[in-house]
Design an enzyme around this catalytic site. Structure first.
Site, PDB file in Angstrom:
ATOM      1  N   GLU A 139      14.316 -15.254   0.818  1.00  9.10           N
ATOM      2  CA  GLU A 139      14.601 -16.310   1.803  1.00  9.10           C
ATOM      3  C   GLU A 139      13.693 -17.511   1.559  1.00  9.10           C
ATOM      4  O   GLU A 139      13.891 -18.579   2.103  1.00  9.10           O
ATOM      5  CB  GLU A 139      14.324 -15.803   3.234  1.00  9.10           C
ATOM      6  CG  GLU A 139      15.344 -14.823   3.760  1.00  9.10           C
ATOM      7  CD  GLU A 139      14.853 -14.119   5.034  1.00  9.10           C
ATOM      8  OE1 GLU A 139      13.792 -14.480   5.588  1.00  9.10           O
ATOM      9  OE2 GLU A 139      15.554 -13.180   5.456  1.00  9.10           O
ATOM     10  N   ASP A 148       0.833  -1.203   0.000  1.00 12.76           N
ATOM     11  CA  ASP A 148       0.000   0.000   0.000  1.00 12.76           C
ATOM     12  C   ASP A 148       0.871   1.259   0.000  1.00 12.76           C
ATOM     13  O   ASP A 148       1.869   1.327   0.734  1.00 12.76           O
ATOM     14  CB  ASP A 148      -0.862  -0.031   1.283  1.00 12.76           C
ATOM     15  CG  ASP A 148      -1.941   1.029   1.289  1.00 12.76           C
ATOM     16  OD1 ASP A 148      -2.824   0.981   0.422  1.00 12.76           O
ATOM     17  OD2 ASP A 148      -1.908   1.920   2.175  1.00 12.76           O
TER      18      ASP A 148
HETATM   19  C1  NOJ Z   1      -4.404   2.955  -0.899  1.00 19.12           C
HETATM   20  C2  NOJ Z   1      -5.543   2.048  -0.638  1.00 19.12           C
HETATM   21  O1  NOJ Z   1      -5.828   1.337  -1.801  1.00 19.12           O
HETATM   22  C3  NOJ Z   1      -6.678   2.931  -0.173  1.00 19.12           C
HETATM   23  O2  NOJ Z   1      -7.878   2.210  -0.085  1.00 19.12           O
HETATM   24  C4  NOJ Z   1      -6.303   3.539   1.135  1.00 19.12           C
HETATM   25  O3  NOJ Z   1      -7.305   4.457   1.521  1.00 19.12           O
HETATM   26  C5  NOJ Z   1      -4.976   4.287   1.052  1.00 19.12           C
HETATM   27  N1  NOJ Z   1      -3.984   3.558   0.330  1.00 19.12           N
HETATM   28  C6  NOJ Z   1      -4.426   4.547   2.427  1.00 19.12           C
HETATM   29  O4  NOJ Z   1      -3.988   3.368   3.018  1.00 19.12           O
END
Ligand code: NOJ
Length: 568
Positions: A272, A221
Site C-alpha cells: 500500500e 520476530d
Molecule cells: C527472537 C528474538 O531475537 C529473541 O531475542 C527473543 O527472545 C525471541 N525471539 C522471543 O521473542
C-alpha cells in the site's frame, strides 16, 4: 512540514534499496542513554546519528522499544503502538526517524507477532474473562490433564527452559486454579492464537501504524512460529525433536506451511506504500525452506543464519554462500548475511574459542560455551578479532544485504564475566543458571574510554543497566575514531568502498590455489580473496583496496581477507 511517512517516501528513491543494504542492528536499551537512567533511549539514538552516518550503513534495525516489563529484553511487548516511557515518546520516535532519514538511513522496526507480554491489555482481559470467552480466544488456553486439571495439557517445553504451559487462577472470589496457557518462550510471553481473525486485523493495524510514522521496513520476530498444531492426542515431547517433521513443514510448532498465508496478507499492506515497506523474517528453519519466507509475495527477505552457525572454515563458507546465492536467484529474493546479533555470542569471541563456533560458541570440551559458563579465559581475543574482521570483509563483499550488530564495528568481545546478580536474560533464570544466556552481547556500548565518576564508558551519566567491564575502555569509539588502524576505521572504509563497488548481484567463483582459500570476483574487477588458513598467500596483481590485516610484499597473511581491483 511533511509527515514522517512523506519524508520516508521522498527520501527513498529506490524501491530495491534493501536488496544490497548494510543494516545496522541497534539494541536500543544498550546503545546510548541520553537521560542518565542507565537505559539507552530514542533520544540517545538520535544523538548518535552523525556516528551512524559516518559509519556508512544504509539502514538501522531497532530491536523492540515498546512498553515492556523486560522479561525478555523487550520481546515481551505490552503495547505494539507505543514507546516505552523509559525510552521516550512517539514524538521522540518521529524525531529519530526524521534525523535518520535526513542522514539517508532507513529505519526497520521489530514486530513481535508470536506472543504479547502478559501485561498486554488483551492478556489481562483474558485473565479476567471466563473460560471459552472471546478474550481467551486470542491466546492459546486449554484445560489441564489429571483429575483436577492440575497437569499441563502436554509435556512440551519452552525455548527458555521449563514447561511451555502456565496455569492461571480463574477470576472470581474462589481464586480457583484454572486453565493453562501456552508460551513458546518465557511465561511472561503468552502465545497469540493466529487462527483468530482479530489477531490478524490487529497486526495489520500495527504495520500501518509504524509505516505511517515513517518506518521503511520490519524485522519479523519468530516468523516461523505463528501457526501451531496443538492437538493434544499427538502431543508427546518426542514429536518436538523429529527432524523429518521439521524438514517437511509438518512440525507441530515450527515452520508450518500455513504460516505463509499471514505474510501474504502483510505483503498487501506493505504494497500500500510507496515505496513498498520491506520485511525480513527471523526464521530458524531448515535451509531448504527459507525461500518461502523470502518470497516477493511474502516477507521478501529472510535471515540466513548459516554463516553465523558455521565454523571459520573455507569449505563451509563456500558451500553456504553458493547455496544461498542460488536460492536467492531462484526466488527473486536477495540473500542476507549475518554473524552477530543480540541472541548469539559475538563473532569476535566465537572465532577465538578453542572448538569451532556455532551460535553459542564452542568451549574447550566442544560444548556450548555459554552452557559451560562463558569463561572469558578460554577466548583468544586477538585471534577471534582477526578472524572476525576477515569474515566480515568477506561478508561485505557478497551480493545481498549484510546485517551488522551494534558494537561489532568496534571489534567488541562478548562479556563473559557478568555477575549472576546483574543477569537479565530469562534463559539464565529458567535454566537455573546452567546456561548463562545472552546478556554478554547486550552490554551497553563504550563510547568513551574514561568514565566520569560513577558513570559508564560514555553510555550514559549514571552507569549502565548491564555493567561494562573495565576492558571496554580499550574498545571505546572515541579511541578508535582517532586511530586509522582501528576496527572502526576498517568498518567505515569497508562500508564506503562497498557503496562504490557494488553493482549487479552477480558473483563469479575463481579457482583458488588452496582449499583454505576462497576467491571470487564481483562486477567491475572487484576481487575478493579470503585466506582461512594460517600460511601467507600471494594476492592477484592489482590495487589492494582494503585488507582485514596488513599485506606485506603482496602477501595476504593467514586468517585475513583482501579486496583487490584487478584490471581486466
Ligand atoms: C527472537 C528474538 O531475537 C529473541 O531475542 C527473543 O527472545 C525471541 N525471539 C522471543 O521473542
Amino acid at each position: 512540514m511533511p509527515t514522517p511517512a512523506e519524508t520516508a517516501a521522498t527520501t527513498t528513491h529506490d524501491a530495491d534499496w534493501w536488496r544490497q543494504a548494510a543494516v545496522y542492528q541497534i539494541y536500543p536499551r544498550s546503545f546510548s542513554d541520553s537521560n542518565g537512567d542507565g537505559l539507552g533511549d530514542l533520544k540517545g539514538i538520535t544523538s548518535r546519528v552523525p556516528y551512524l552516518k559516518e559509519l556508512g550503513i544504509d539502514a538501522v534495525w531497532l530491536s523492540p522499544f515498546y512498553p515492556s516489563a523486560l522479561a525478555d529484553g523487550g520481546y515481551d511487548v505490552d503495547d505494539y503502538r507505543n514507546v516505552d516511557p523509559r525510552l521516550g515518546t512517539l514524538e521522540d520516535f518521529d524525531e529519530m526517524v526524521a534525523a535518520l532519514h535526513e542522514a539517508g538511513i532507513k529505519v526497520i522496526v521489530d514486530i513481535v507477532p508470536n506472543h504479547t507480554s502478559d501485561r498486554h491489555v488483551w492478556f489481562q482481559e483474558a485473565l479476567a474473562s471466563p473460560k471459552g470467552s472471546a478474550a481467551r480466544g486470542r491466546y492459546i488456553f486449554r484445560d489441564g490433564l489429571g483429575e483436577n486439571g492440575e497437569l499441563p495439557p502436554n509435556a512440551w517445553t519452552s525455548i527458555f527452559g521449563g514447561g511451555a504451559w502456565e496455569r492461571i487462577t480463574e477470576p472470581g472470589p474462589e481464586q480457583a486454579p484454572g486453565q493453562w496457557y501456552f508460551h513458546l518462550f518465557a511465561k511472561e510471553q503468552p502465545d497469540l492464537d493466529w487462527d483468530n481473525p482479530e489477531v490478524h486485523e490487529d497486526f495489520l493495524t500495527t504495520l500501518r501504524f509504524w509505516s505511517d510514522r515513517g518506518a521503511d521496513g520490519f524485522r519479523v520476530d519468530v516468523a516461523h512460529g505463528l501457526k501451531k498444531d496443538l492437538n493434544a492426542e499427538v502431543a508427546s515431547l518426542d514429536l518436538l525433536h523429529r527432524a523429518d517433521l521439521f524438514r517437511e513443514g509438518e512440525h507441530p510448532l515450527w515452520d508450518r506451511d500455513e504460516v505463509h498465508s499471514i505474510y501474504a496478507e502483510w505483503r498487501k499492506v506493505f504494497n500500500e506504500y510507496n515505496p513498498p515497506r520491506t520485511a525480513v523474517a527471523e526464521a530458524w528453519v531448515h535451509a531448504d525452506r527459507r525461500a518461502m519466507y523470502a518470497s516477493p509475495e511474502g516477507l521478501g527477505q529472510a535471515f540466513n543464519f548459516d554463516l553465523l552457525e558455521a565454523d571459520f572454515d573455507a569449505e563451509q563458507f563456500r558451500r553456504i554462500i553458493a547455496k544461498n546465492l542460488a536460492e536467492a536467484a531462484a526466488t527473486g529474493a536477495s540473500s542476507t548475511w549475518v554473524f552477530s546479533n543480540h541472541d548469539v555470542v559475538r563473532h569476535a569471541t566465537r572465532y577465538g574459542l578453542p572448538k569451532g563456533s556455532g551460535r553459542g560458541g564452542k568451549g574447550a570440551d566442544g560444548k556450548d560455551w555459554l552452557l559451560e559458563g562463558g569463561d572469558p579465559a578460554q577466548v583468544d581475543a586477538e585471534r577471534g578479532l582477526r578472524r572476525a574482521r576477515a569474515a566480515t570483509l568477506l561478508m561485505l563483499a557478497l551480493p545481498g544485504s549484510a546485517y551488522l550488530y551494534q558494537g561489532e564495528e568496534l571489534g567488541l568481545q562478548e562479556v563473559g564475566e557478568i555477575p549472576d546478580a546483574d543477569r537479565q536474560d530469562p534463559t539464565f533464570f529458567r535454566n537455573k543458571g546452567v546456561e548463562v544466556g545472552r546478556d554478554g552481547c547486550r552490554v551497553p556500548l563504550p563510547w568513551e574510554a574514561a568514565p566520569a565518576e560513577g558513570s559508564s564508558f560514555g553510555f550514559g551519566a549514571n552507569g549502565a543497566h548491564l555493567p561494562q567491564p573495565a576492558w571496554f575502555a580499550g574498545y571505546a569509539a572515541s579511541v578508535q575514531e582517532a586511530d586509522a588502524g582501528s576496527t572502526l576505521a576498517f568498518y567505515r572504509r569497508a562500508l564506503a568502498l562497498r557503496h562504490e563497488l557494488q553493482g549487479s548481484e552477480s558473483l563469479g567463483w575463481q579457482d583458488a590455489s588452496d582449499d583454505d582459500v576462497l576467491h571470487f570476483v564481483r562486477p567491475g574487477g572487484w576481487h575478493v580473496v579470503a585466506n582461512f588458513g594460517t600460511a601467507p598467500l600471494e594476492l592477484p596483481a592489482g590495487e589492494i583496496l582494503l585488507a582485514s590485516a596488513d599485506v606485506e610484499g603482496g602477501k595476504l597473511p593467514g586468517e585475513a581477507t583482501a579486496w583487490v581491483r584487478v584490471a581486466r
